[in-house]
Design an enzyme around this catalytic site. Structure first.
Site, short mmCIF file in Angstrom:
data_model
loop_
_atom_site.label_atom_id
_atom_site.label_comp_id
_atom_site.label_asym_id
_atom_site.label_seq_id
_atom_site.Cartn_x
_atom_site.Cartn_y
_atom_site.Cartn_z
N LYS A 22 0.84 -1.21 0.00
CA LYS A 22 0.00 0.00 0.00
C LYS A 22 0.87 1.26 0.00
CE LYS A 22 -1.71 1.56 4.07
NZ LYS A 22 -1.41 2.97 4.32
N ASN A 23 1.88 1.27 0.87
CA ASN A 23 2.67 2.50 1.01
C ASN A 23 3.62 2.75 -0.16
OD1 ASN A 23 1.36 3.00 3.35
ND2 ASN A 23 3.09 2.60 4.72
N CYS A 124 -3.77 12.82 13.39
CA CYS A 124 -4.57 11.60 13.32
C CYS A 124 -4.38 10.84 14.62
CB CYS A 124 -4.19 10.76 12.11
SG CYS A 124 -2.60 9.97 12.29
N ARG A 129 1.59 14.75 13.16
CA ARG A 129 1.95 14.56 11.76
C ARG A 129 1.90 15.82 10.90
NH1 ARG A 129 -0.44 8.76 10.05
NH2 ARG A 129 1.43 8.70 8.80
N ASP A 314 5.33 0.71 11.97
CA ASP A 314 4.11 0.05 11.49
C ASP A 314 4.01 -1.41 11.92
OD1 ASP A 314 3.28 2.39 10.39
OD2 ASP A 314 3.65 1.83 8.30
N ARG A 407 -8.42 -0.65 5.03
CA ARG A 407 -7.55 0.35 4.39
C ARG A 407 -6.22 -0.28 3.99
NH1 ARG A 407 -5.79 4.32 8.10
NH2 ARG A 407 -4.44 4.65 6.33
C1 UD1 Z 1 4.71 6.94 6.35
C2 UD1 Z 1 3.81 5.75 6.23
C3 UD1 Z 1 3.36 5.28 7.60
C4 UD1 Z 1 4.57 5.04 8.50
C5 UD1 Z 1 5.49 6.25 8.51
C6 UD1 Z 1 6.80 5.99 9.27
C7 UD1 Z 1 2.70 6.01 4.10
C8 UD1 Z 1 1.44 6.34 3.36
N1 UD1 Z 1 2.66 6.11 5.42
O1 UD1 Z 1 3.96 8.00 6.95
O2 UD1 Z 1 2.63 4.07 7.44
O3 UD1 Z 1 4.13 4.79 9.83
O4 UD1 Z 1 5.85 6.61 7.16
O5 UD1 Z 1 7.47 4.92 8.73
O6 UD1 Z 1 3.70 5.62 3.52
N2 UD1 Z 1 7.22 14.78 10.37
C9 UD1 Z 1 7.36 16.11 10.66
N3 UD1 Z 1 7.22 17.02 9.63
C10 UD1 Z 1 6.97 16.64 8.35
C11 UD1 Z 1 6.84 15.26 8.06
C12 UD1 Z 1 6.98 14.35 9.10
O7 UD1 Z 1 7.59 16.51 11.82
O8 UD1 Z 1 6.86 17.51 7.47
C13 UD1 Z 1 7.34 13.78 11.47
C14 UD1 Z 1 6.05 12.99 11.69
O9 UD1 Z 1 5.13 13.69 12.52
C15 UD1 Z 1 6.57 11.71 12.33
C16 UD1 Z 1 7.94 11.52 11.63
O10 UD1 Z 1 8.28 12.79 11.08
O11 UD1 Z 1 6.77 11.90 13.70
C17 UD1 Z 1 7.93 10.49 10.52
O12 UD1 Z 1 6.86 10.79 9.64
P1 UD1 Z 1 6.89 10.39 8.10
O13 UD1 Z 1 8.09 9.53 7.84
O14 UD1 Z 1 6.70 11.60 7.27
O15 UD1 Z 1 5.60 9.48 8.01
P2 UD1 Z 1 4.48 9.50 6.87
O16 UD1 Z 1 5.09 9.72 5.55
O17 UD1 Z 1 3.37 10.37 7.31
#
Ligand code: UD1
Length: 432
Positions: A22-23, A124, A129, A314, A407
């Site tokens: 999915k990701n 969420c 996030r 995850d 999902r």
């Molecule tokens: C993706 C995955 C999710 C997984 C996560 C971490 C998808 C659709 N989702 O989520 O399943 O749990 O990676 O492996 O692929 N952060 C910031 N600022 C930003 C972006 C991120 O502070 O602009 C923080 C987030 O709040 C979190 C950390 O960075 O604490 C990691 O987030 P991120 O790697 O971006 O996760 P997602 O891409 O949302």
């Protein structure tokens, strides 16, 4: 709302086909927006998140065709995405609210059309996030960003240009978004401290097959030399390492044996190491992983989530659940999200012994058995953890709010039933 009814106590044995990730699929779908030619994605999982992303792309003007296909005996989908022109450059609230990953349209739309309006996703169940890294990187690449009425309005009238970016967090989402945006930017972009998750490698490989020039794939420094245009391609989505890890725990927790067909062991090295330390036998093959816990006595292990190749957040809820009936104590520490122990209160109701400290770590002390209870799923991976607990609990566990599972886990009950689980879905309409 549908529910799952599970009668625990069955040892799971057999084979399970691991679906496309999915990701990986979600950013790949959005990468199709970078070209006016057709992009075909094969080995696509049939999940509600994929349907939601398809609806968003149709809203933007993409013409989507789907075909059924069979890979290794497993029915899956093959989608063609074709966006010769756009009918909208707006990702509305209703789409983003349902699925955060809608924000993957940001990079491609800005790069190809120089304009995008995206409803801000907000927090969420598992944490705040934010999107600050995505937005700051796009600004450094020449975009102007404005936040208005809950929307990000991003403009790059003269196109994006390359930049030397240093991410303060190795964010998966930001790496994918900026990688896509940089393919069509003028000049060179360097992303330092890029996320290294295998799904990013899959995206980079597909972008290169479309004519992008990305190097450093798999490392934490990505170099992207912008090109004028990208062409269509055909790409097979990689196997879902989180689904594979989840079913590996299903084999281990029931002291069973499951062969995970199509799973890629190289993407699961840290979870495999933990499983081995716990006492489970693992055989890594080229195109499958065999998880054998028959006759095993499991010993609790400490787990700390981390960026890839560290232990995936995850899989934290599933591995915490595995430790519930292992011998001794285990400490599970969550470092990626600030509120990812929502499964714990539900597991406590089933007789688990867990203490959570400051939302950051949980001490699990092994108990002899769990008892069935009605439980409520809070997020996708926590929901699977409750299913795992139900598989070994005495009595009948009912998992409510399973739309989370739909999902991200394709044909969950079918797959579990095929290896001997006693599990059924109670449809909303069948409820008393
Ligand atoms: C993706 C995955 C999710 C997984 C996560 C971490 C998808 C659709 N989702 O989520 O399943 O749990 O990676 O492996 O692929 N952060 C910031 N600022 C930003 C972006 C991120 O502070 O602009 C923080 C987030 O709040 C979190 C950390 O960075 O604490 C990691 O987030 P991120 O790697 O971006 O996760 P997602 O891409 O949302």
């Amino acid at each position: 709302m549908d529910r799952l009814k599970i009668r625990g106590g069955k040892r799971l044995e057999g084979k399970i086909y691991i679906s496309g990730a999915k990701n990986a699929a979600l950013p790949l779908i959005c990468a199709s927006l970078l070209t006016d030619e057709k992009v075909i994605l094969t080995n696509m999982p049939m999940l509600s998140d994929i349907k939601s992303m398809n609806l968003l792309l149709e809203e933007l003007g993409t013409v989507i065709e789907s075909k059924d296909e069979i890979i290794d005996g497993n029915p899956c989908k093959n989608y063609t995405y074709y966006t010769p022109e756009f009918k909208s450059l707006v990702a509305p609230y209703d789409f983003v609210r349902k699925m955060r990953a809608s924000y993957y349209v940001l990079g491609p739309l800005l790069a190809r059309k120089g304009y995008v309006e995206l409803s801000l996703p907000g927090g969420c169940a598992i944490g705040a996030r934010p999107m600050d890294i995505h937005l700051s990187a796009l600004e450094q690449m020449g975009a102007t960003i404005e936040i208005k009425n809950g929307y990000v309005i991003a403009k790059a009238e003269k196109g994006l240009h390359g930049a030397h970016l240093v991410f303060n967090i190795a964010s998966v989402g930001a790496t994918c978004n900026i990688l896509m945006a940089a393919t069509l930017a003028k000049g060179q972009t360097i992303i330092e401290n890029a996320a290294r998750e295998p799904e990013i490698g899959d995206l980079a490989k597909m972008l290169n097959s479309m004519g992008a020039k990305i190097s450093g794939i798999g490392s934490s420094v990505l170099q992207i030399d912008g090109v004028e245009r990208l062409r269509g391609t055909i790409h097979k989505v990689i196997a879902d390492r989180i689904e594979a890890g989840s079913y590996a725990v299903a084999a281990a927790i029931t002291r069973g044996r499951i062969e995970l067909i199509n799973a890629q062991a190289e993407t699961l090295q840290t979870p495999i190491k933990i499983l081995r330390q716990t006492g489970v036998n693992i055989e890594e093959n080229e195109r499958s992983i065999i998880v054998d816990a028959k006759g095993c006595t499991l010993t609790g292990q400490d787990i700390i989530t981390d960026y890839y190749p560290g232990f995936p957040t995850d899989l934290q809820a599933q591995f915490l659940t595995l430790m519930l009936t292992a011998n001794g104590a285990s400490m599970v520490t969550e470092t990626i999200f600030e509120n990812r122990f929502m499964h714990v209160p539900e597991l406590l109701r089933m007789g688990a012994n867990i203490n959570v400290h400051r939302h950051a770590s949980a001490i699990v002390r092994g108990v002899d058995k769990l008892n069935a209870a009605p439980v409520m799923a809070t997020d996708l991976r926590a929901s699977f953890a409750l299913v795992l607990a139900g598989l070994i609990a005495e009595g009948e566990t009912v998992v409510n709010r399973i739309y989370h599972l739909d999902r991200g886990y394709e044909k969950l009950e079918e797959k579990l039933r095929s290896v001997g689980a006693d599990i059924e879905r109670i449809k909303d309409s069948e409820e008393e």
